[in-house]
Design an enzyme around this catalytic site. Structure first.
Site, PDB file in Angstrom:
ATOM      1  N   ASP A  94       0.850  -1.192   0.000  1.00  0.00           N
ATOM      2  CA  ASP A  94       0.000   0.000   0.000  1.00  0.00           C
ATOM      3  C   ASP A  94       0.886   1.242   0.000  1.00  0.00           C
ATOM      4  O   ASP A  94       2.024   1.202   0.471  1.00  0.00           O
ATOM      5  CB  ASP A  94      -0.895   0.032   1.246  1.00  0.00           C
TER       6      ASP A  94
ATOM      7  N   ASP B 274      -7.402  -1.175  -4.068  1.00  0.00           N
ATOM      8  CA  ASP B 274      -8.405  -0.831  -3.053  1.00  0.00           C
ATOM      9  C   ASP B 274      -9.335   0.264  -3.567  1.00  0.00           C
ATOM     10  O   ASP B 274     -10.541   0.244  -3.311  1.00  0.00           O
ATOM     11  CB  ASP B 274      -7.738  -0.357  -1.757  1.00  0.00           C
TER      12      ASP B 274
END
Length: 168
Positions: free
Chosen positions: A124, A142
């Site tokens: 991430d 995401d």
């Protein structure tokens, strides 16, 4: 929409989601592992390196590793296969539902690839917020999942508000 057009659209959207996510992760990882967090737009967006052992916002990261691997690889794989089968073969599914669920499936597939390649980790790198109000760290997959879910729910609300012919 016939099955071939639908399958082509699903494949196109899923492929675009995977390519965009993997490309942004590669670029971010190549740069961010060597540098501290980068703050842009008056600290509204932070770009930073983070490895996520859990799901969205590190949900499940504290579970034992074997449990995480089972849930986040086997469980997610079964879920993605189920959604893909629904996308391809459900009758009466509209174009917005096909597009939105393809985004969800493509984002899920890209994060699943990370888990398989990086032994349970997802990379991430984005964080949004104002002052103390911030999101967790997330990635482009995401984002595709969240946008897809938002569109799917919005489309469902819109279509459920219409009168069906049987109700007249």
């Amino acid at each position: 929409m016939n099955i071939f057009k639908r399958a082509g659209l699903v494949l196109l959207i899923m492929t675009a989601c995977v390519i965009c996510d993997q490309a942004t992760k590669y670029i971010a990882k190549s740069y961010l592992m060597e540098h501290p967090m980068i703050s842009v737009l008056g600290d509204t967006m932070r770009v930073q390196y983070a490895e996520n052992d859990g799901a969205f916002l590190s949900l499940g990261a504290s579970l034992p590793q074997k449990t995480r691997m089972f849930i986040f690889t086997v469980g997610v794989s079964l879920l993605l296969i189920s959604v893909l089968i629904y996308l391809l073969f459900a009758s009466g599914i509209d174009a917005v539902a096909v597009i939105s669920l393809s985004m969800v499936t493509g984002g899920g597939l890209s994060n699943l690839l990370d888990r398989i390649i990086y032994k349970g980790h997802v990379f991430d790198f984005l964080n949004l917020g104002v002052g103390g109000l911030r999101t967790g760290v997330f990635n482009a997959a995401d984002l595709a999942i969240m946008i897809g879910m938002f569109l799917f729910v919005l489309n469902g609300l819109k279509t459920s508000g219409r009168k069906s012919p049987e109700s007249d």
